[in-house]
Design a protein around this motif. Structure first.
Motif, PDB file in Angstrom:
ATOM      1  N   ILE A 173       0.934  -1.076  -0.022  1.00 11.32           N
ATOM      2  CA  ILE A 173       0.024  -0.134   0.055  1.00 11.32           C
ATOM      3  C   ILE A 173       0.949   1.247  -0.084  1.00 11.32           C
ATOM      4  N   ARG A 174       0.714   2.112  -1.167  1.00  7.86           N
ATOM      5  CA  ARG A 174       1.540   3.420  -1.092  1.00  7.86           C
ATOM      6  C   ARG A 174       0.899   4.169  -0.088  1.00  7.86           C
ATOM      7  N   ILE A 175       1.804   5.201   0.575  1.00  9.34           N
ATOM      8  CA  ILE A 175       1.508   6.072   1.488  1.00  9.34           C
ATOM      9  C   ILE A 175       0.442   7.106   1.117  1.00  9.34           C
ATOM     10  N   GLU A 176       0.383   7.170  -0.360  1.00  6.05           N
ATOM     11  CA  GLU A 176      -0.622   8.117  -0.861  1.00  6.05           C
ATOM     12  C   GLU A 176      -2.124   7.624  -0.642  1.00  6.05           C
ATOM     13  N   ASP A 177      -2.336   6.507  -0.447  1.00  6.56           N
ATOM     14  CA  ASP A 177      -3.505   5.770  -0.432  1.00  6.56           C
ATOM     15  C   ASP A 177      -3.884   5.593   1.231  1.00  6.56           C
ATOM     16  N   LEU A 178      -3.038   6.267   2.104  1.00  4.94           N
ATOM     17  CA  LEU A 178      -3.473   6.424   3.581  1.00  4.94           C
ATOM     18  C   LEU A 178      -4.010   7.543   3.960  1.00  4.94           C
ATOM     19  N   ASP A 179      -4.941   7.419   5.148  1.00  2.00           N
ATOM     20  CA  ASP A 179      -5.456   8.504   5.636  1.00  2.00           C
ATOM     21  C   ASP A 179      -4.099   9.222   6.412  1.00  2.00           C
ATOM     22  N   ALA A 180      -3.851  10.268   6.571  1.00  2.00           N
ATOM     23  CA  ALA A 180      -2.744  11.039   7.111  1.00  2.00           C
ATOM     24  C   ALA A 180      -2.560  10.578   8.632  1.00  2.00           C
ATOM     25  N   ARG A 181      -3.732  10.577   9.207  1.00  2.00           N
ATOM     26  CA  ARG A 181      -3.668   9.933  10.676  1.00  2.00           C
ATOM     27  C   ARG A 181      -3.186   8.550  10.754  1.00  2.00           C
ATOM     28  N   LEU A 182      -3.469   7.861  10.051  1.00  2.00           N
ATOM     29  CA  LEU A 182      -3.068   6.553  10.089  1.00  2.00           C
ATOM     30  C   LEU A 182      -1.669   6.247   9.623  1.00  2.00           C
ATOM     31  N   LEU A 183      -1.306   7.256   8.758  1.00  2.00           N
ATOM     32  CA  LEU A 183       0.037   7.142   8.277  1.00  2.00           C
ATOM     33  C   LEU A 183       1.109   7.555   9.481  1.00  2.00           C
ATOM     34  N   ALA A 184       0.678   8.436  10.103  1.00  2.00           N
ATOM     35  CA  ALA A 184       1.283   9.005  11.282  1.00  2.00           C
ATOM     36  C   ALA A 184       1.315   7.925  12.345  1.00  2.00           C
ATOM     37  N   ALA A 185       0.255   7.295  12.531  1.00  2.00           N
ATOM     38  CA  ALA A 185       0.265   6.280  13.591  1.00  2.00           C
ATOM     39  C   ALA A 185       1.277   5.158  13.390  1.00  2.00           C
ATOM     40  N   TYR A 186       1.111   4.508  11.688  1.00  2.00           N
ATOM     41  CA  TYR A 186       2.191   3.646  11.231  1.00  2.00           C
ATOM     42  C   TYR A 186       3.604   3.920  11.550  1.00  2.00           C
ATOM     43  N   ARG A 187       3.880   5.167  11.129  1.00  2.00           N
ATOM     44  CA  ARG A 187       5.395   5.987  11.343  1.00  2.00           C
ATOM     45  C   ARG A 187       5.805   5.978  12.810  1.00  2.00           C
ATOM     46  N   SER A 188       4.919   6.170  13.592  1.00  2.00           N
ATOM     47  CA  SER A 188       5.102   6.109  15.190  1.00  2.00           C
ATOM     48  C   SER A 188       5.505   4.871  15.676  1.00  2.00           C
ATOM     49  N   ALA A 189       4.772   4.017  15.200  1.00  2.00           N
ATOM     50  CA  ALA A 189       4.868   2.457  15.427  1.00  2.00           C
ATOM     51  C   ALA A 189       5.815   1.623  14.898  1.00  2.00           C
ATOM     52  N   CYS A 190       6.491   2.443  13.727  1.00  2.00           N
ATOM     53  CA  CYS A 190       7.513   1.626  12.751  1.00  2.00           C
ATOM     54  C   CYS A 190       8.344   2.804  12.453  1.00  2.00           C
ATOM     55  N   PRO A 191       9.480   2.968  13.036  1.00  2.00           N
ATOM     56  CA  PRO A 191      10.280   4.297  12.652  1.00  2.00           C
ATOM     57  C   PRO A 191      11.087   3.839  11.330  1.00  2.00           C
ATOM     58  N   THR A 192      11.250   2.631  10.792  1.00  2.00           N
ATOM     59  CA  THR A 192      11.691   2.368   9.664  1.00  2.00           C
ATOM     60  C   THR A 192      10.892   3.031   8.314  1.00  2.00           C
ATOM     61  N   MET A 193       9.724   3.477   8.684  1.00  2.00           N
ATOM     62  CA  MET A 193       8.746   3.911   7.548  1.00  2.00           C
ATOM     63  C   MET A 193       8.967   5.497   7.292  1.00  2.00           C
ATOM     64  N   GLY A 194      10.172   5.784   7.258  1.00  2.00           N
ATOM     65  CA  GLY A 194      10.537   7.203   6.633  1.00  2.00           C
ATOM     66  C   GLY A 194      10.274   7.631   5.352  1.00  2.00           C
ATOM     67  N   GLY A 195      10.149   8.859   4.978  1.00  2.00           N
ATOM     68  CA  GLY A 195      10.152   9.248   3.653  1.00  2.00           C
ATOM     69  C   GLY A 195       8.960   8.520   2.898  1.00  2.00           C
TER      70      GLY A 195
END
Length: 553
Positions: A150-172
């Motif tokens: 799933i590309r980040i463009e297809d994610l809600d901004a809040r969900l993407l932020a939660a994923y990045r908080s839980a998974c620090p490797t999901m940068g950029g």
């Protein structure tokens, strides 16, 4: 407060965009074999996790193998003692129900009482978001599957932020599957293995850097990598550039590198798995070639691919040759100007703005023949040597850009720039127009350097090289050669049909001979080969420049 999966149910991608791509059974069998999840081993003592069960392609086979292993190794074991052996996750409740039903069917077929089968299946397969769920670290012997793409463009901004908080490797611009790697690795016990089939972009793209850093900084090891770009590994036709990656929590040892072609299938997969468990140095099998290398890469830079001989050659070049981008020779590599609105800023009409504001622009079409042929494009240029110009001082440009204000103001760069809404994304460096440059198109089946004279500025679809010391025709001859193309090919992401990406991040990994060490007659030969667009002649001269007799196989 930590966010959970339930917080995001209303804003998830629609069911058609859960990143689900279903895997063929023989591919599942291959990954499980490579990870050692085989009936010959006592699987009742292991905990295996599938983070996105989907249709149950992996989970169904895992249940089958677990029940067969129980019969072989522990036939008297109470069925309920298998409760901790499997764990599956999925966001879609219908997939969870279907997977539970399939597990019950397999258990009952193996002799498990129906009530116990339902209890086991209900505990094994869970409805939830694997990335946001709470997990106990180092509790799994195996994490396996086909993580959602799933590309980040297809994610809600809040969900993407939660994923990045839980998974620090999901940068950029990291896709969601990067998070599945991270959380899966964290689950592994010492000696535990992760086996995924997904896009191999993370090994070479910038967005995979944090994941690569996590792996090389330990305590993780790459055991096997099998590229399968041209193989039909999924039930549906998708352009996913798939590869199998098998990683382990433990010290790095020898690793297996394989490359499968279109004809690769169940027979070749079984042959590859048998060979991977052995000690042979190389394999030429049914639809697959493979090599065993003594160690894996130790850097978070893009991981090159190739045979042991190619990898050894790359290491030799890194130790004995100069980087292509080099301060000593003033050689720089970069990309052309991005505007955010080419339809406005790029034009063939030289009169839309003052002459001083019309900058001749190099385009991809100008390089197609191998000799630079300007197509007449200009950049409406809002920059000078000091920075962004005052638009009020340039009435024709002001009138033209104001007429297109609706388009320009819709850009994110304009919304952030306030009164400087008319700027391009990138600043134009006027000094760049004073020197000739080598231009390279991003996506090509082969390397294609073209020399552009001074006076032109490159468009963002082109990468450019400038140098203070190199004769650009000689450097162009070197770039035209197979010796350089092979280096880029090892480092870069490849598209369908082996099309290469000639981006700056890969070109900067290229090593070239020290300029002072190249004999004058070899430099002359490189220049002649470049002028004639003779790749064979350029490759022959490049071997002399590198002091080599032949390139590694």
């Amino acid at each position: 407060m930590r966010l959970s999966a339930s917080d995001f149910t209303p804003v998830r991608p629609p069911s058609a965009n859960f990143g689900a791509v279903f895997t063929r059974r023989w591919v599942v069998e291959l990954i499980l074999d490579l990870c050692g999840y085989e009936v010959e081993n006592d699987l009742t003592r292991l905990c295996a996790v599938e983070p996105a069960v989907g249709s149950g392609a992996f989970f169904g086979v895992m249940v089958e193998r677990l029940t067969e292993s129980r019969q072989k190794h522990a036939p008297d074991l109470d069925w309920q003692d298998l409760a901790g052996c499997l764990q599956g996750w999925d966001l879609q409740i219908d997939q969870v129900h279907n997977c539970r039903e399939a597990a019950v069917e397999a258990l009952v077929k193996a002799g498990c009482p129906a009530a116990s089968a339902w209890e086991l299946a209900s505990g094994w397969v869970r409805s939830g978001d694997f990335l946001l769920a709470e997990h106990n670290a180092q509790t799994a012997d195996l994490v396996v599957g086909n993580p959602p793409y799933i590309r980040i463009e297809d994610l809600d901004a809040r969900l993407l932020a939660a994923y990045r908080s839980a998974c620090p490797t999901m940068g950029g611009r990291a896709d969601v599957y990067i998070g599945f790697f991270e959380r899966g690795l964290d689950l592994l016990k010492p000696g535990g293995k992760l086996g995924f089939i997904c896009a191999d972009r993370w090994m070479r793209n910038q967005y995979g850097r944090r994941l690569r850093e996590k792996i090389v900084s330990g305590p993780f090891a790459m055991d096997a990598s099998l590229v399968m770009h041209d193989t039909q590994v999924f039930l549906d036709e998708v352009s996913a550039y798939p590869a199998i990656a098998v990683l382990r929590r433990g010290a790095q040892g020898p690793a297996v590198l394989g490359d499968a072609v279109q004809s690769f299938g169940a027979d070749g997969a079984a042959e590859f798995a048998d060979w991977a468990h052995g000690t042979g140095e190389s394999l030429r099998g049914v639809g697959v070639t493979a090599s065993r290398i003594p160690a894996w890469h130790s850097t978070s830079e893009s991981w090159p691919e190739g045979s042991p001989a190619v990898l050894a050659w790359l290491e030799y070049l890194a130790e004995h040759c100069a980087p292509l981008q080099d301060e000593r020779t003033g050689t720089r590599i970069s990309i052309g100007v991005a505007t955010g609105a080419d339809a406005v800023f790029v034009t063939k009409d030289p009169d839309v703005a003052e002459k001083e504001r019309m900058l001749p622009l190099s385009m991809v079409t100008d390089t197609k023949s191998g000799s630079f042929a300007w197509s007449g494009h200009y950049l409406v240029n809002p920059w000078d040597e000091e920075g962004l110009v005052d638009i009020a001082h340039w009435p024709r440009m002001s009138r033209y850009l104001t007429n297109h204000a609706a388009t320009l103001l819709g850009r994110s760069i304009a919304r952030r720039s306030g009164p400087n809404w008319y700027r391009t994304i990138d600043r134009v460096s006027m000094g760049l127009t004073e020197q000739p440059m080598l231009l390279l198109q991003d996506m090509k089946a082969y390397i294609h350097p073209v020399l552009a004279p001074a006076g032109f500025y490159p468009h963002h679809n082109l990468y450019y090289l400038v140098s203070e010391e190199w004769d650009l025709e000689a450097l162009g001859g070197l770039l035209l050669s197979e010796a350089v193309e092979r280096q880029v090919s090892a480092y870069c992401v490849k598209m369908r049909g082996k099309t290469m990406r000639f981006q700056a991040q890969y070109l900067r990994r290229v090593r070239v001979p020290e300029l002072a060490s190249i004999p004058e007659d070899v430099l002359t030969e490189l220049k002649a080969a470049f002028r004639e667009r003779d790749r064979v002649r350029a490759s022959t001269a490049a071997l002399k420049a590198y002091g080599m007799r032949a390139l590694p196989e």
